[in-house]
Motif scaffolding. Sequence first.
Motif, mmCIF file in Angstrom:
data_model
loop_
_atom_site.group_PDB
_atom_site.id
_atom_site.type_symbol
_atom_site.label_atom_id
_atom_site.label_comp_id
_atom_site.label_asym_id
_atom_site.label_seq_id
_atom_site.Cartn_x
_atom_site.Cartn_y
_atom_site.Cartn_z
ATOM 1 N N CYS A 163 0.828 -1.200 0.000
ATOM 2 C CA CYS A 163 0.000 0.000 0.000
ATOM 3 C C CYS A 163 0.865 1.254 0.000
ATOM 4 N N GLY A 164 0.202 2.377 -0.150
ATOM 5 C CA GLY A 164 0.813 3.690 -0.018
ATOM 6 C C GLY A 164 0.143 4.407 1.138
ATOM 7 N N LYS A 165 0.333 5.707 1.200
ATOM 8 C CA LYS A 165 -0.298 6.472 2.278
ATOM 9 C C LYS A 165 -1.780 6.689 1.985
ATOM 10 N N SER A 166 -2.539 6.864 3.039
ATOM 11 C CA SER A 166 -3.977 7.078 2.952
ATOM 12 C C SER A 166 -4.288 8.505 2.501
ATOM 13 N N TRP A 167 -5.532 8.744 2.135
ATOM 14 C CA TRP A 167 -5.958 10.071 1.719
ATOM 15 C C TRP A 167 -5.808 11.083 2.844
ATOM 16 N N THR A 168 -5.800 10.613 4.087
ATOM 17 C CA THR A 168 -5.682 11.550 5.211
ATOM 18 C C THR A 168 -4.302 12.204 5.267
ATOM 19 N N ALA A 169 -3.320 11.613 4.629
ATOM 20 C CA ALA A 169 -1.983 12.206 4.586
ATOM 21 C C ALA A 169 -1.984 13.493 3.759
ATOM 22 N N TYR A 170 -2.972 13.651 2.887
ATOM 23 C CA TYR A 170 -3.044 14.821 2.020
ATOM 24 C C TYR A 170 -3.784 15.999 2.655
ATOM 25 N N VAL A 171 -4.387 15.821 3.812
ATOM 26 C CA VAL A 171 -5.212 16.869 4.409
ATOM 27 C C VAL A 171 -4.393 18.121 4.697
ATOM 28 N N ARG A 225 5.086 18.514 -2.074
ATOM 29 C CA ARG A 225 4.464 17.804 -0.948
ATOM 30 C C ARG A 225 3.612 16.632 -1.435
ATOM 31 N N VAL A 226 2.865 16.821 -2.509
ATOM 32 C CA VAL A 226 2.029 15.735 -3.040
ATOM 33 C C VAL A 226 2.913 14.595 -3.560
#
Length: 102
Positions: free
Chosen positions: A17-25, A64-65
């Motif tokens: 897996c990669g990071k969750s969508w919450t990492a982008y908040v 950052r993205v």
Amino acid sequence: MTDLIATSAGQRATFLCGKSWTAYVSTFIIAVLLFFAALPLAFKYNTRAALVVLIGSALIVGYRVLTIRSYQLYYDEAGVWLASGILPWKKKTDGRQMARHG
């Protein structure tokens, strides 16, 4: 679907897996502040300043993205590994070997 990644040892690793969508908040909040607060203020001051703020904001948010997207968790026979980094001097792979019970 399982993706296979070639490791430096020539083994094949399975992507988890990669990071969750919450990492982008936090990046989203920074983007909103830069593009909807700092950019209009820069336009009130000067068009050239607005261009500098726009380019700087795009570079900051883009970096950052890409950094968040670079995190990959995968495993192989030797253990579980975390790969990250987009710039050559920032790329790294950390891992923990699994204990073999026999």
